[in-house]
Design an enzyme around this catalytic site. Structure first.
Site, PDB file in Angstrom:
ATOM      1  N   GLY A   1      11.466  28.733 -58.388  1.00  0.00           N
ATOM      2  CA  GLY A   1      10.232  28.739 -57.609  1.00  0.00           C
ATOM      3  C   GLY A   1      10.143  29.972 -56.728  1.00  0.00           C
ATOM      4  O   GLY A   1       9.617  29.919 -55.616  1.00  0.00           O
TER       5      GLY A   1
ATOM      6  N   GLY B   1       5.436  31.709 -51.849  1.00  0.00           N
ATOM      7  CA  GLY B   1       5.842  30.891 -50.713  1.00  0.00           C
ATOM      8  C   GLY B   1       7.199  31.244 -50.145  1.00  0.00           C
ATOM      9  O   GLY B   1       7.587  32.414 -50.068  1.00  0.00           O
TER      10      GLY B   1
ATOM     11  N   ARG C   1      -2.219  21.993 -50.930  1.00  0.00           N
ATOM     12  CA  ARG C   1      -2.083  20.719 -51.643  1.00  0.00           C
ATOM     13  C   ARG C   1      -1.820  19.565 -50.677  1.00  0.00           C
ATOM     14  O   ARG C   1      -2.333  18.462 -50.861  1.00  0.00           O
ATOM     15  CB  ARG C   1      -0.953  20.807 -52.675  1.00  0.00           C
ATOM     16  CG  ARG C   1      -1.266  21.666 -53.882  1.00  0.00           C
ATOM     17  CD  ARG C   1      -0.218  21.505 -54.962  1.00  0.00           C
ATOM     18  NE  ARG C   1       1.097  21.941 -54.528  1.00  0.00           N
ATOM     19  CZ  ARG C   1       1.529  23.201 -54.617  1.00  0.00           C
ATOM     20  NH1 ARG C   1       0.723  24.143 -55.098  1.00  0.00           N
ATOM     21  NH2 ARG C   1       2.739  23.519 -54.216  1.00  0.00           N
TER      22      ARG C   1
ATOM     23  N   LYS D   1      13.948  14.444 -52.702  1.00  0.00           N
ATOM     24  CA  LYS D   1      14.707  15.278 -51.767  1.00  0.00           C
ATOM     25  C   LYS D   1      15.942  14.541 -51.247  1.00  0.00           C
ATOM     26  O   LYS D   1      16.991  15.158 -51.005  1.00  0.00           O
ATOM     27  CB  LYS D   1      13.825  15.706 -50.601  1.00  0.00           C
ATOM     28  CG  LYS D   1      12.700  16.660 -50.969  1.00  0.00           C
ATOM     29  CD  LYS D   1      13.218  18.043 -51.329  1.00  0.00           C
ATOM     30  CE  LYS D   1      12.081  19.056 -51.440  1.00  0.00           C
ATOM     31  NZ  LYS D   1      12.560  20.412 -51.786  1.00  0.00           N
TER      32      LYS D   1
ATOM     33  N   TYR E   1      12.542  14.759 -43.967  1.00  0.00           N
ATOM     34  CA  TYR E   1      12.326  13.359 -44.335  1.00  0.00           C
ATOM     35  C   TYR E   1      13.189  12.938 -45.523  1.00  0.00           C
ATOM     36  O   TYR E   1      13.053  11.832 -46.034  1.00  0.00           O
ATOM     37  CB  TYR E   1      10.847  13.033 -44.569  1.00  0.00           C
ATOM     38  CG  TYR E   1      10.091  13.874 -45.581  1.00  0.00           C
ATOM     39  CD1 TYR E   1      10.299  13.731 -46.943  1.00  0.00           C
ATOM     40  CD2 TYR E   1       9.115  14.775 -45.163  1.00  0.00           C
ATOM     41  CE1 TYR E   1       9.596  14.464 -47.869  1.00  0.00           C
ATOM     42  CE2 TYR E   1       8.392  15.516 -46.081  1.00  0.00           C
ATOM     43  CZ  TYR E   1       8.636  15.364 -47.431  1.00  0.00           C
ATOM     44  OH  TYR E   1       7.926  16.094 -48.352  1.00  0.00           O
TER      45      TYR E   1
END
Length: 293
Positions: A22, A26, A208, A171, A156
């Site tokens: 990725g 970003g 998003r 995650k 989280y």
């Protein structure tokens, strides 16, 4: 204070070869940029080869370094194996893996299809597993040491969070994998660590998560005790340190970088910060009066 200042000395990652999943945009792009500035050769991967190629060319021109763009869908183990082999063919080795590829969106869980849930699980958890397992097997079989994996998780991952349940689930799995392999693979000279970022706005991900005018209605800075969002260079500094030899004794750790956001949300009485000073005076007087009764 200059939050975009660069932390490590020049050439801190010289001779290192890094894979960033990725890495085309970003936070992945920000980390890749700094890795290259510090002397590393970096391979960036995602499914969008056009974006990757454009990013690689841009970063090579900006840093004077070397960036290899490789198309890879991390959900498929065979593609991951081919990607790793391509990096080895190009650079002769791989030293570091940064599992950054992710997907997320907000939704009441009961509105999600099974496929939508699976899509996030497959990218985040299965993708991180595929890359870690394939590269770990290679390092172990070829008896290479001083290698490490950095996983990008989220706060989280240990608290859970409504409305992003697939991401929280995935995650949490990545975090468990990080801590588990930190113990199991240390004997092979492989370190495992993770970063749990708070709010670091990126155009794609935040569009998003908070589409339309939601970004304006939800002031994220009010959830952060430091009253600001993170600068990408701050996260890149931390990532560069954790993948460098300077952090050689850090293993199995997850480092939160969120300005105190999750702690503010976790504290049972943290909402009391909204009480004005004059009301505290009144409350104190009431408490003293009760003590004297």
């Amino acid at each position: 204070m200059n939050f975009s200042a660069k932390m490590l000395r020049d050439n801190s990652l010289a001779d290192k070869v890094i894979i960033v999943t990725g890495g085309g945009s970003g936070l992945g792009k920000s980390m890749t940029t700094y890795f290259m500035e510090l002397g590393a050769k970096v391979a960036i991967t995602s499914r969008n080869i056009e974006k990757l190629t454009t990013t690689a060319k841009e970063l090579e021109e900006k840093t004077g370094g070397t960036c290899l763009a490789i198309s890879c869908d991390v959900r498929h183990y065979d593609q991951v194996e081919n990607m790793i082999q391509s990096v080895i063919d190009a650079f002769g080795k791989v030293d570091i893996l940064v599992n950054n590829a992710a997907g997320n969106f907000i939704s009441p869980t009961e509105r999600l299809s099974a496929n939508a849930f699976d899509t996030i699980i497959d990218i985040v958890l299965k993708g991180s597993k595929n890359c870690t397992l394939a590269l770990g097997k290679h390092w172990i079989e070829t008896k290479q040491t001083n290698k490490n994996v950095l996983n990008i998780v989220t706060t989280y991952a240990w608290t859970g969070s409504g409305y992003v349940v697939p991401s929280a689930t995935a995650k949490a799995g990545v975090l468990a994998m990080t801590r588990s392999l930190a113990v199991e693979w240390a004997k092979y000279g492989i370190r495992m660590n993770a970063i749990a970022p708070g709010p670091f706005p990126t155009a794609g991900a935040w569009d998003r998560l908070l589409p339309g005018d939601l970004k304006d209605k939800f002031d994220i800075t009010k959830k952060v005790p430091l009253r600001r969002v993170g600068d990408h260079q701050e996260l890149a500094n931390l990532a560069a340190y954790l993948v460098s030899d300077f952090s050689a004794y850090i293993n199995g750790e997850v480092i939160t970088i969120d300005g105190g956001e999750w702690l503010q949300g976790a504290g049972e009485f943290n909402m009391l910060e909204k009480i004005p000073a004059e009301m505290w005076d009144l409350l104190e007087a009431m408490i003293k009066q009760k003590k004297n009764q």
